[in-house]
Design a protein around this motif. Structure first.
Motif, short mmCIF file in Angstrom:
data_model
loop_
_atom_site.label_atom_id
_atom_site.label_comp_id
_atom_site.label_asym_id
_atom_site.label_seq_id
_atom_site.Cartn_x
_atom_site.Cartn_y
_atom_site.Cartn_z
N TYR A 181 0.83 -1.21 0.00
CA TYR A 181 0.00 0.00 0.00
C TYR A 181 0.87 1.26 0.00
N ALA A 185 1.16 4.21 -2.76
CA ALA A 185 1.06 5.62 -2.36
C ALA A 185 2.26 6.40 -2.89
N SER A 186 3.44 5.79 -2.86
CA SER A 186 4.63 6.45 -3.36
C SER A 186 4.53 6.73 -4.86
N ALA A 196 -7.22 8.85 -4.03
CA ALA A 196 -7.14 7.41 -4.23
C ALA A 196 -8.40 6.72 -3.73
N ILE A 213 -3.36 5.00 8.66
CA ILE A 213 -3.86 5.09 7.28
C ILE A 213 -5.38 5.12 7.37
N TYR A 215 -8.49 5.54 5.84
CA TYR A 215 -9.40 5.55 4.69
C TYR A 215 -10.80 5.98 5.15
N ALA A 235 -3.83 12.57 -0.44
CA ALA A 235 -2.44 12.75 -0.01
C ALA A 235 -2.37 13.48 1.32
N LEU A 238 -3.29 11.11 4.23
CA LEU A 238 -2.25 10.10 4.42
C LEU A 238 -1.05 10.69 5.15
#
Length: 265
Positions: A181, A185-186, A196, A213, A215, A235, A238
């Motif tokens: 994950y 993300a990177s 996302a 994280i 969500y 982003a 996160l």
């Protein structure tokens, strides 16, 4: 005065302990595992083979393919990361980042589960195509999981076969899925993708919250390759909420991902 000094010392000690833990987790992961951006054709084949093994052969979510490579229409505009086990050079998992850039290109969630989104502000069409992505097809081969009961719809927990690997390695392998994950993300962060989406089991989303994280659930749980619900993250969320331990891990993964993307460009 004494209480104030004691409180400051305690706070400093806690910060030091958190820093040590964060550094240790990231170092331990990078000792045994490394992200690999799958841009080359041979690496993409490894991705499709792992997906076939997990999604077609093991879980039966997709039909078996004669070439033993699981692919679909979304792979035409997707990017991939693998996690490689350094000691054996074997791939311990893969994840896909679906990155549409044109109006006709839909996320898997849009095509199959759009009805499950009940929050209009989080509908993918609310954002520009080049600003969105979907994390999908996360898969960890059974060889890197401890027991058959550890698997769940969506592919894999990250635990591994205890008879094959050392105790030191075992402490790291529960982070395989997390590493995937963070690799996805990177990829997104490097390209300025801000929004996302992912379809995942609510229990996995709850587990991710313990790591920071967070969500956002944007619709009810439905039957889609098991009980899954649509989730959203951006982003800002996160980077703001990710636990210190995993911020270090994300930073190290980003360095590796960015380096490989520059080499491939």
């Amino acid at each position: 005065m004494f209480k104030s000094t004691s409180a400051k010392i305690s706070k400093l000690w806690q910060s030091y302990q958190r820093l040590r833990e964060a550094t240790a987790i990231s170092k331990h992961f990078s000792t045994f595992l490394t992200p690999v951006v799958a841009n080359a054709d041979d690496l993409k084949k490894e991705v499709y083979k792992i997906r076939h093994n997990v999604y077609c052969e093991e879980l039966g979510f997709e039909p078996l393919r004669p070439d033993q490579m699981e692919m679909d229409e979304f792979d035409a505009f997707s990017q991939y990361c693998l996690i490689k086990h350094i000691g054996s050079d074997a791939f311990a998992g893969t994840v896909r980042l679906v990155t549409p850039s044109e109006e006709g290109q839909l996320l898997p969630l849009e095509k199959y589960c759009l009805h499950s989104i009940s929050h209009d502000e989080f509908t993918p069409s609310h954002f520009d195509r080049h600003e969105i992505c979907e994390i999908s097809r996360l898969a960890v081969p059974a060889h890197f999981r401890r027991r058959a009961m550890d698997k769940f719809a969506g592919a894999a927990t990250g635990a591994i076969n205890e008879s094959t690997y050392s105790e030191a390695e075992l402490r790291c392998f529960p982070f395989i899925a997390i590493g995937l994950y963070l690799s996805a993300a990177s990829l997104a962060l490097t390209q300025g993708i801000q929004h996302a989406f992912v379809m995942m089991e609510p229990r996995l989303a709850r587990s991710m919250r313990f790591l920071g994280i967070k969500y956002i659930k944007i619709g009810p749980t439905i039957d889609y390759h098991g009980q899954r619900a649509p989730y959203y993250i951006n982003a800002e969320i996160l980077l703001r909420d990710l636990a210190p331990s995993f911020k270090y891990m994300l930073r190290d993964i980003q360095v590796q991902v960015n380096k490989q993307m520059k080499e491939d460009s």
